[in-house]
Design a protein around this motif. Structure first.
Motif, short mmCIF file in Angstrom:
data_model
loop_
_atom_site.label_atom_id
_atom_site.label_comp_id
_atom_site.label_asym_id
_atom_site.label_seq_id
_atom_site.Cartn_x
_atom_site.Cartn_y
_atom_site.Cartn_z
N ALA A 94 10.97 -8.87 -7.54
CA ALA A 94 9.54 -8.94 -6.55
C ALA A 94 9.72 -9.84 -5.43
N GLN A 95 10.59 -11.01 -5.54
CA GLN A 95 10.83 -11.90 -4.42
C GLN A 95 11.71 -11.31 -3.41
N ASP A 96 12.43 -10.03 -3.77
CA ASP A 96 13.13 -9.67 -2.52
C ASP A 96 12.43 -8.51 -1.63
N LEU A 97 11.33 -8.35 -2.13
CA LEU A 97 10.39 -7.29 -1.10
C LEU A 97 9.74 -8.07 -0.11
N GLY A 98 10.08 -7.74 0.97
CA GLY A 98 9.33 -8.36 1.97
C GLY A 98 7.94 -7.94 2.41
N PRO A 99 7.22 -8.63 3.33
CA PRO A 99 6.01 -8.18 3.48
C PRO A 99 5.89 -6.83 4.18
N GLY A 100 6.76 -6.41 4.78
CA GLY A 100 6.68 -4.99 5.45
C GLY A 100 7.37 -4.06 4.53
N ASP A 101 7.74 -4.25 3.23
CA ASP A 101 8.47 -3.28 2.64
C ASP A 101 7.74 -2.11 2.01
N PHE A 102 7.88 -0.95 2.25
CA PHE A 102 7.14 0.30 1.82
C PHE A 102 6.90 0.25 0.26
N ARG A 103 7.70 -0.19 -0.44
CA ARG A 103 7.54 -0.34 -1.85
C ARG A 103 6.54 -1.05 -2.47
N HIS A 104 5.77 -1.95 -1.60
CA HIS A 104 4.58 -2.53 -1.96
C HIS A 104 3.30 -1.54 -2.20
N ASN A 105 3.65 -0.39 -1.55
CA ASN A 105 2.57 0.61 -1.70
C ASN A 105 2.96 1.43 -3.00
N ILE A 106 3.96 1.40 -3.69
CA ILE A 106 4.20 2.08 -4.88
C ILE A 106 3.71 1.30 -6.14
N PRO A 107 2.73 1.92 -6.98
CA PRO A 107 2.28 1.10 -8.14
C PRO A 107 3.18 0.32 -8.84
N ARG A 108 4.43 1.02 -9.15
CA ARG A 108 5.42 0.35 -10.22
C ARG A 108 6.25 -0.60 -9.54
#
Length: 214
Positions: A94-108
């Motif tokens: 979780a801490q590796d995903l920056g604010p602009g990471d597109f994976r934030h939009n993926i539910p899992r």
């Protein structure tokens, strides 16, 4: 065709694509994220060479309908995101995903889900360790995830050509190492069960992928 327009009959779309084959502009037709019903309808208009869909240890929904349809028609499978958008490498938290990471939009990958889903990585990593110990050669979780996917081809009677994405040449060499791995039935069983506890849909819009329309 990477995503079908559900407002347009698949037969009409593939018919237009078939005109490109007749004109000599392309040789083969491929579809992405189609359902089994859509695939059969498309194939009746013009032979489909391959279907591109998400398929990996943690995204196995295509095995229920799409893969059997492809196998029956002689259509190959081109799995995208075979490493779970990097998650199955064991290097994404979780801490590796920056604010602009597109994976934030993926539910899992959402808060809560991504922590729960680490369990699938916890199933992959010990298999990599076992193979490292047995061969004396370093084996990575990414290689194990790809080797599992390659093994599904003969098991499900379909040609499988995964397309892992990378920005680095060293990763290409690493991914190629998966071809030399021979997973045991016990290891395949452990990996196959790893998806049972996955939390969250694999796409932010269920209708955007085949699973949401099957």
């Amino acid at each position: 065709m990477h995503r079908r327009d559900v407002r347009v009959p698949i037969e009409e779309t593939v018919g237009a694509m078939a005109e490109l084959v007749a004109a000599g502009k392309v040789r083969h037709l491929g579809l992405s994220e189609v359902t089994s019903t859509e695939l059969r309808a498309a194939h009746a208009v013009h032979p489909i060479a391959a279907v591109q869909s998400a398929w990996s240890i943690w995204s196995r929904d295509v095995e229920a309908h799409v893969v059997p349809a492809a196998a029956g028609l002689g259509v190959g499978m081109v799995p995208y995101s075979p490493l779970g958008r990097g998650f199955l490498t064991g290097t994404i938290h979780a801490q590796d995903l920056g604010p602009g990471d597109f994976r934030h939009n993926i539910p899992r990958f959402a808060d809560g889900a991504i922590e729960t889903n680490q369990a699938v990585v916890d199933a992959v990593r010990p298999v990599a360790d076992q193979l490292t110990e047995a061969s004396g050669q370093p084996t990575t979780p990414a290689q194990v995830a790809l080797a599992w996917l390659y093994a599904q081809g003969p098991n499900l009677h379909v040609t499988v050509v995964p397309i892992p994405g990378t920005r680095r040449a060293a990763r290409i060499d690493e991914n190629l190492g998966a071809l030399a791995l021979d997973l045991t039935p016990a290891q395949l069983d452990v990996l196959g069960k790893a998806a049972d506890g996955i939390v969250g849909f694999r796409a932010n819009d269920p209708s955007w992928v085949s699973q949401g329309r099957e």
